[in-house]
Design a protein around this motif. Sequence first.
Motif, PDB file in Angstrom:
ATOM      1  N   VAL A 184       3.045  -0.359   5.603  1.00 14.06           N
ATOM      2  CA  VAL A 184       1.673   0.003   5.977  1.00 14.06           C
ATOM      3  C   VAL A 184       0.647  -0.970   5.380  1.00 14.06           C
ATOM      4  O   VAL A 184      -0.505  -0.615   5.155  1.00 14.06           O
ATOM      5  CB  VAL A 184       1.358   1.463   5.581  1.00 14.06           C
ATOM      6  CG1 VAL A 184       2.206   2.424   6.390  1.00 14.06           C
ATOM      7  CG2 VAL A 184       1.556   1.711   4.088  1.00 14.06           C
ATOM      8  N   GLY A 185       1.059  -2.189   5.164  1.00 11.75           N
ATOM      9  CA  GLY A 185       0.129  -3.220   4.724  1.00 11.75           C
ATOM     10  C   GLY A 185       0.233  -3.510   3.234  1.00 11.75           C
ATOM     11  O   GLY A 185       0.918  -2.809   2.489  1.00 11.75           O
ATOM     12  N   TYR A 186      -0.444  -4.576   2.849  1.00  4.19           N
ATOM     13  CA  TYR A 186      -0.418  -5.044   1.461  1.00  4.19           C
ATOM     14  C   TYR A 186      -1.768  -4.785   0.803  1.00  4.19           C
ATOM     15  O   TYR A 186      -2.731  -4.430   1.466  1.00  4.19           O
ATOM     16  CB  TYR A 186      -0.155  -6.559   1.423  1.00  4.19           C
ATOM     17  CG  TYR A 186       1.209  -6.972   1.896  1.00  4.19           C
ATOM     18  CD1 TYR A 186       2.245  -7.168   0.991  1.00  4.19           C
ATOM     19  CD2 TYR A 186       1.472  -7.191   3.242  1.00  4.19           C
ATOM     20  CE1 TYR A 186       3.500  -7.577   1.413  1.00  4.19           C
ATOM     21  CE2 TYR A 186       2.726  -7.603   3.675  1.00  4.19           C
ATOM     22  CZ  TYR A 186       3.736  -7.794   2.753  1.00  4.19           C
ATOM     23  OH  TYR A 186       4.967  -8.199   3.163  1.00  4.19           O
ATOM     24  N   ARG A 187      -1.781  -5.012  -0.488  1.00  4.55           N
ATOM     25  CA  ARG A 187      -3.013  -4.831  -1.250  1.00  4.55           C
ATOM     26  C   ARG A 187      -3.061  -5.853  -2.388  1.00  4.55           C
ATOM     27  O   ARG A 187      -2.059  -6.060  -3.076  1.00  4.55           O
ATOM     28  CB  ARG A 187      -2.993  -3.422  -1.846  1.00  4.55           C
ATOM     29  CG  ARG A 187      -4.324  -2.865  -2.165  1.00  4.55           C
ATOM     30  CD  ARG A 187      -4.233  -1.552  -2.897  1.00  4.55           C
ATOM     31  NE  ARG A 187      -5.180  -1.595  -4.005  1.00  4.55           N
ATOM     32  CZ  ARG A 187      -6.486  -1.504  -3.846  1.00  4.55           C
ATOM     33  NH1 ARG A 187      -7.002  -1.320  -2.681  1.00  4.55           N
ATOM     34  NH2 ARG A 187      -7.295  -1.589  -4.892  1.00  4.55           N
ATOM     35  N   GLY A 188      -4.213  -6.481  -2.576  1.00  4.09           N
ATOM     36  CA  GLY A 188      -4.358  -7.440  -3.672  1.00  4.09           C
ATOM     37  C   GLY A 188      -4.535  -6.701  -4.982  1.00  4.09           C
ATOM     38  O   GLY A 188      -4.868  -5.519  -4.996  1.00  4.09           O
ATOM     39  N   SER A 189      -4.284  -7.396  -6.111  1.00  5.96           N
ATOM     40  CA  SER A 189      -4.548  -6.741  -7.395  1.00  5.96           C
ATOM     41  C   SER A 189      -5.509  -7.596  -8.223  1.00  5.96           C
ATOM     42  O   SER A 189      -5.646  -8.807  -7.994  1.00  5.96           O
ATOM     43  CB  SER A 189      -3.245  -6.460  -8.150  1.00  5.96           C
ATOM     44  OG  SER A 189      -2.409  -7.556  -8.076  1.00  5.96           O
ATOM     45  N   ALA A 190      -6.148  -6.911  -9.174  1.00  9.62           N
ATOM     46  CA  ALA A 190      -7.170  -7.571  -9.992  1.00  9.62           C
ATOM     47  C   ALA A 190      -6.541  -8.643 -10.889  1.00  9.62           C
ATOM     48  O   ALA A 190      -5.405  -8.503 -11.333  1.00  9.62           O
ATOM     49  CB  ALA A 190      -7.872  -6.519 -10.846  1.00  9.62           C
ATOM     50  N   ARG A 199       0.854  -1.187   0.000  1.00 10.24           N
ATOM     51  CA  ARG A 199       0.000   0.000   0.000  1.00 10.24           C
ATOM     52  C   ARG A 199       0.885   1.231   0.000  1.00 10.24           C
ATOM     53  O   ARG A 199       2.000   1.217   0.512  1.00 10.24           O
ATOM     54  CB  ARG A 199      -0.907  -0.011   1.234  1.00 10.24           C
ATOM     55  CG  ARG A 199      -1.941  -1.121   1.154  1.00 10.24           C
ATOM     56  CD  ARG A 199      -2.929  -1.047   2.297  1.00 10.24           C
ATOM     57  NE  ARG A 199      -3.457   0.279   2.455  1.00 10.24           N
ATOM     58  CZ  ARG A 199      -3.602   0.896   3.654  1.00 10.24           C
ATOM     59  NH1 ARG A 199      -3.250   0.288   4.745  1.00 10.24           N
ATOM     60  NH2 ARG A 199      -4.097   2.108   3.709  1.00 10.24           N
ATOM     61  N   ARG A 200       0.368   2.308  -0.600  1.00 10.42           N
ATOM     62  CA  ARG A 200       1.170   3.531  -0.657  1.00 10.42           C
ATOM     63  C   ARG A 200       0.636   4.545   0.331  1.00 10.42           C
ATOM     64  O   ARG A 200      -0.499   4.466   0.780  1.00 10.42           O
ATOM     65  CB  ARG A 200       1.169   4.084  -2.080  1.00 10.42           C
ATOM     66  CG  ARG A 200       1.920   3.132  -3.017  1.00 10.42           C
ATOM     67  CD  ARG A 200       2.221   3.716  -4.367  1.00 10.42           C
ATOM     68  NE  ARG A 200       2.751   5.059  -4.391  1.00 10.42           N
ATOM     69  CZ  ARG A 200       4.035   5.377  -4.449  1.00 10.42           C
ATOM     70  NH1 ARG A 200       4.944   4.433  -4.445  1.00 10.42           N
ATOM     71  NH2 ARG A 200       4.420   6.633  -4.518  1.00 10.42           N
ATOM     72  N   LEU A 201       1.493   5.511   0.683  1.00 10.45           N
ATOM     73  CA  LEU A 201       1.095   6.520   1.655  1.00 10.45           C
ATOM     74  C   LEU A 201       0.454   7.732   0.985  1.00 10.45           C
ATOM     75  O   LEU A 201      -0.335   8.447   1.606  1.00 10.45           O
ATOM     76  CB  LEU A 201       2.322   6.992   2.450  1.00 10.45           C
ATOM     77  CG  LEU A 201       2.883   5.977   3.450  1.00 10.45           C
ATOM     78  CD1 LEU A 201       4.273   6.389   3.890  1.00 10.45           C
ATOM     79  CD2 LEU A 201       1.962   5.864   4.648  1.00 10.45           C
ATOM     80  N   GLY A 202       0.845   7.981  -0.268  1.00  8.05           N
ATOM     81  CA  GLY A 202       0.330   9.154  -0.973  1.00  8.05           C
ATOM     82  C   GLY A 202       0.893  10.452  -0.417  1.00  8.05           C
ATOM     83  O   GLY A 202       0.188  11.451  -0.323  1.00  8.05           O
ATOM     84  N   LEU A 203       2.168  10.439  -0.024  1.00  6.61           N
ATOM     85  CA  LEU A 203       2.783  11.626   0.593  1.00  6.61           C
ATOM     86  C   LEU A 203       3.810  12.256  -0.334  1.00  6.61           C
ATOM     87  O   LEU A 203       4.464  11.548  -1.112  1.00  6.61           O
ATOM     88  CB  LEU A 203       3.533  11.222   1.876  1.00  6.61           C
ATOM     89  CG  LEU A 203       2.716  10.671   3.026  1.00  6.61           C
ATOM     90  CD1 LEU A 203       3.623  10.355   4.195  1.00  6.61           C
ATOM     91  CD2 LEU A 203       1.649  11.692   3.426  1.00  6.61           C
TER      92      LEU A 203
END
Length: 475
Positions: free
Chosen positions: A330-336, A117-121
Motif C-alpha cells: 500500500v505504498g512507501y513512506r519516508g522517514s525523518a 506504509r501500514r494498514l492499522g488493521l
Amino acid sequence: MSSEQLPAEATSSKPLRVAVVGAGPAGFYATEALLKAREDVSVDLFDRLPTPYGLVRFGVAPDHQKIKSVTRLYERALNDSRTRLFGNVELGRDVTHDDLQRHYHAVLYAVGSANDRRLGLPGEDLAGSHSATEFVAWYNGHPDYCDATFPLDATDVVVIGMGNVAIDVTRILAKGHQELAVTDMADHALEELKGSAALRITMIGRRGPAEAKFTTKELRELGELLNADIEVAAEELELTPESAAAAAADATTAKNVEVLNAFAQQQPSGKPRTVALRFLLSPVELLGSDRVTAVKVERNELVATDDGYIRAVGSGEFETIPAQLVFRSVGYRGSALGGLPFDERRGVIPNVDGRVVGDGVVGEQGQPLAGTYVAGWIKRGPSGVIGTNKADAMQSATALLEDFDAGRLAKSDRSALELPAIDELLASRGARPLNAEAWFALDQEELAAGVAQGRPRVKRVRWAELVDEPSGGND
Ligand code: NAP
C-alpha cells in the motif's frame, strides 16, 4: 554578466563541492545535472549500502532487466573524475548532517522512502503477514533482508494494493522456477520460490479499476503468464459516472480499464496458478490465531468528493478471502533524518522546488535551510517511475546552482572543503567507504558469474561478502 559581477565564491578557483546522500536514481540524476551544468564541480556520492543504484538494484523486479539498463547512465557519472562514491557510509552512524554541511557547499538528500506504509488493521502482525517491501528486498538480494523468511507453503496468497509493486509481487509469485532462473533474482529467493505452493494469488484494491495505480504495460503482463490464468469478475469493473469520466480523461486509466475488460472475457486455460484481481474491497481484518488464514474484506461503493477525489465507502457487506500469506503493498513512506526538518503527514522533507525549508522544529517554518536540498521520493513522496526522477532532480540541482552563483552557499571554513578533509573524518570514525573502483570490480564479478549461468548477473547479497572482500577507499 562580467566576472566582476559574479559573487566571490563563484569566481573562486575552488570548485563547487556537493555531497549527494543516496546513490539511487534521484541521486544519480542530480549528480549528472550538476556535472553537466558546470566544469568546476565535484560531487561526493554517499550511500549506506555497499553497492550503488538504490531501487534499480533492490526494487526493480528481476524479470524487468530492460528497466535496469538505465544504470549505464549512472556508470557514466561514476566514471567522471569529478565524482567520488562513498558506499557503506551511513548518515547518523559515520557522518552527520552537520559534518556534511561543514565539508561541502551544499548537501542534497536523495534517500528515498524506505519504510512501508501500514494498514492499522487487527491481525496485521500475524505470522504470514508481510510488507511487499520486505519481499521485494528479499528476492532482490538486499543485504538487510537476505535472511527474511516467508511461508511459501501457502496455497492462497493475498496481495493488498493495486499499484505496480503489488503487480511485481503477484507476477513473481505466479512465475515458475524456469522463468525466474534466467533473471538476476537472488539465489536464496530462487531456491525458496522453487518450493512455492502458491495456487491462487489475489490482488485486492479498495477502489475500482479506474482508480488503480498500476501502469498498463505491467497490467498486461499479468495476462501473459506462462504458469497462471488471469481472473477478473466483469461485475467489479462497472464504472460510476465519475469513474467513467476519469477514465475518459486519462489515457493510462482508459487503457487499464480496456485491458481489465478483456481479462474478464478470458476463460481459464488450465494453467497451474490463478491470478485474480478483485476491486472495491477494503481489508478490515487479517484472520487467524497463530498465523494468518484469511483476509476479511468489506465491499465498497465509490463516492466522489467535492474536490473530485473518488473515495471508497464501506457498504457493510463483508467477505472472507482465504490466505495463508498476505503481502501489504500500500505504498512507501519516508522517514525523518537527524538534524533535518520532516513533514510527518506526508512522510517527506519539506521543500520548495528542492530547497529544504524549516518545519518550525528544525529551522524557521517555511524558510530555506541554507545549502540543503532534496530530490526524488524524499522530496515529492513515493510516486512515478524511475525516469520521473530525472526532471525532479534537475529542478533541485538547478536551485542549488542558482544559490551557489548568487553567493548564498559561501563558507567561512575553507579548509574543511579540501578533498582529504572528509576522508580523514570518515577514517577517524572507523568508516570503511567503498569507492567506484570497488563497485566496478564487484559488478564485473557478478556479471561474469551471470554469463556462466546464462543469467544477467549473480548477485552477492551478504554484508560480509560485500563489505569485507572488496577493497578500495577513495585515495
Ligand atoms: P502506489 O502506486 O501508490 O499504490 C499503492 C496502492 O495501495 C494503491 O492501490 C492504493 O489505493 C493502495 N492503498 C493505500 N492505502 C490503502 C489502504 N489503507 N487499504 C487498501 N489499499 C490501500 O504504490 P506502489 O505500488 O508501492 O508503487 C510506488 C511507486 O513505484 C509508484 O509510483 C509505482 O508506479 C512505482 N513502481 C513502478 C514500477 C514499474 O515501473 N514497473 C514497479 C514498481 C513500482 P488508493 O489508490 O485507493 O489509495
